[in-house]
Design a protein around this motif. Sequence first.
Motif, mmCIF file in Angstrom:
data_model
loop_
_atom_site.group_PDB
_atom_site.id
_atom_site.type_symbol
_atom_site.label_atom_id
_atom_site.label_comp_id
_atom_site.label_asym_id
_atom_site.label_seq_id
_atom_site.Cartn_x
_atom_site.Cartn_y
_atom_site.Cartn_z
ATOM 1 N N GLU A 259 0.831 -1.205 0.000
ATOM 2 C CA GLU A 259 0.000 0.000 0.000
ATOM 3 C C GLU A 259 0.865 1.254 0.000
ATOM 4 O O GLU A 259 0.573 2.229 -0.707
ATOM 5 C CB GLU A 259 -0.936 -0.015 1.208
ATOM 6 N N LYS A 260 1.938 1.235 0.782
ATOM 7 C CA LYS A 260 2.851 2.373 0.819
ATOM 8 C C LYS A 260 3.523 2.570 -0.538
ATOM 9 O O LYS A 260 3.660 3.709 -1.024
ATOM 10 C CB LYS A 260 3.903 2.146 1.908
ATOM 11 N N LEU A 261 3.932 1.493 -1.168
ATOM 12 C CA LEU A 261 4.560 1.584 -2.486
ATOM 13 C C LEU A 261 3.597 2.144 -3.529
ATOM 14 O O LEU A 261 3.985 2.953 -4.377
ATOM 15 C CB LEU A 261 5.062 0.203 -2.921
ATOM 16 N N VAL A 262 2.343 1.723 -3.473
ATOM 17 C CA VAL A 262 1.348 2.253 -4.409
ATOM 18 C C VAL A 262 1.181 3.753 -4.199
ATOM 19 O O VAL A 262 1.150 4.533 -5.171
ATOM 20 C CB VAL A 262 -0.007 1.527 -4.237
ATOM 21 N N ASP B 46 -5.108 -7.272 -5.599
ATOM 22 C CA ASP B 46 -4.928 -6.365 -6.746
ATOM 23 C C ASP B 46 -3.880 -5.294 -6.478
ATOM 24 O O ASP B 46 -3.555 -4.507 -7.361
ATOM 25 C CB ASP B 46 -6.248 -5.714 -7.135
ATOM 26 N N LEU B 47 -3.320 -5.269 -5.263
ATOM 27 C CA LEU B 47 -2.279 -4.284 -4.952
ATOM 28 C C LEU B 47 -1.058 -4.448 -5.851
ATOM 29 O O LEU B 47 -0.432 -3.456 -6.234
ATOM 30 C CB LEU B 47 -1.851 -4.407 -3.480
ATOM 31 N N TRP B 48 -0.705 -5.673 -6.199
ATOM 32 C CA TRP B 48 0.452 -5.908 -7.056
ATOM 33 C C TRP B 48 0.262 -5.240 -8.418
ATOM 34 O O TRP B 48 1.160 -4.556 -8.921
ATOM 35 C CB TRP B 48 0.673 -7.411 -7.255
ATOM 36 N N GLU B 49 -0.914 -5.445 -8.978
ATOM 37 C CA GLU B 49 -1.191 -4.874 -10.297
ATOM 38 C C GLU B 49 -1.336 -3.356 -10.219
ATOM 39 O O GLU B 49 -0.899 -2.634 -11.130
ATOM 40 C CB GLU B 49 -2.455 -5.503 -10.874
ATOM 41 N N ARG B 50 -1.922 -2.860 -9.149
ATOM 42 C CA ARG B 50 -2.029 -1.410 -8.971
ATOM 43 C C ARG B 50 -0.643 -0.782 -8.889
ATOM 44 O O ARG B 50 -0.408 0.297 -9.449
ATOM 45 C CB ARG B 50 -2.841 -1.090 -7.714
ATOM 46 N N LEU B 51 0.275 -1.464 -8.220
ATOM 47 C CA LEU B 51 1.633 -0.937 -8.101
ATOM 48 C C LEU B 51 2.343 -0.912 -9.446
ATOM 49 O O LEU B 51 2.890 0.122 -9.858
ATOM 50 C CB LEU B 51 2.429 -1.777 -7.097
ATOM 51 N N SER B 52 2.335 -2.037 -10.159
ATOM 52 C CA SER B 52 3.054 -2.070 -11.437
ATOM 53 C C SER B 52 2.423 -1.119 -12.449
ATOM 54 O O SER B 52 3.131 -0.458 -13.217
ATOM 55 C CB SER B 52 3.119 -3.495 -11.990
ATOM 56 N N SER B 53 1.104 -0.987 -12.427
ATOM 57 C CA SER B 53 0.442 -0.055 -13.340
ATOM 58 C C SER B 53 0.809 1.390 -13.024
ATOM 59 O O SER B 53 1.049 2.197 -13.934
ATOM 60 C CB SER B 53 -1.078 -0.230 -13.271
ATOM 61 N N ALA B 54 0.853 1.723 -11.741
ATOM 62 C CA ALA B 54 1.214 3.089 -11.345
ATOM 63 C C ALA B 54 2.635 3.426 -11.776
ATOM 64 O O ALA B 54 2.913 4.540 -12.241
ATOM 65 C CB ALA B 54 1.055 3.258 -9.836
#
Length: 201
Positions: A30-33, A71-79
């Motif tokens: 969450e912090k990374l996103v 979905d945090l993984w995908e949110r991070l890579s997309s961001a």
Amino acid sequence: MIDLTKDGDLWTVTLNRPDKANALTEAMLEKLVDIAQDASAARCLVLTGAGRVFSAGADLDAARAGLATSDLWERLSSAIADLPCLTISALNGSLAGGAFGMALACDLRICARHARFFYPVMKLGFLPQPSDPQRLRDLIGPARTKMILMGGEKIDADTALAWGLVDRVVPQDQLRGTVDELSADTLSASPTHATAIKAMI
């Protein structure tokens, strides 16, 4: 466990859980996103880790509790992929599992000579995050992507360089200097110029 330092327009994010091989928890993701979503204010974003491992992927207890399919993984890579600034993965050591996504989403990947790469989703019974196979395929081709994701292949830094997974291999103590070298032109250019060139590419 996630450190952010800002040196002017150069932002460096450090995974700082070396006692657990920088395995990622939900709070860390969450912090990374949040950082990735804010990093459009940067001119260069660097991802690295503390110790001799970049990240072992998901924390095993958290993965069993559902983090592996979050979905945090995908949110991070997309961001990260959507950022207009230069993005660099400075892989201080091995890269495994879900942690692949953030590195694959970066513009450039450099790694320490002792780094190893593996993504054991077949063995663990999880699917990779949706964009990871496509980004991996675009870098190393479909057969080698299947070797890693389906065949459980573990590759070393020299193989990663030969395959195109990483762009440069250096001793660990030269990672920072290599980041400075690769980011210098972008940091000295006007933001609109750098953004325009990245958009053209």
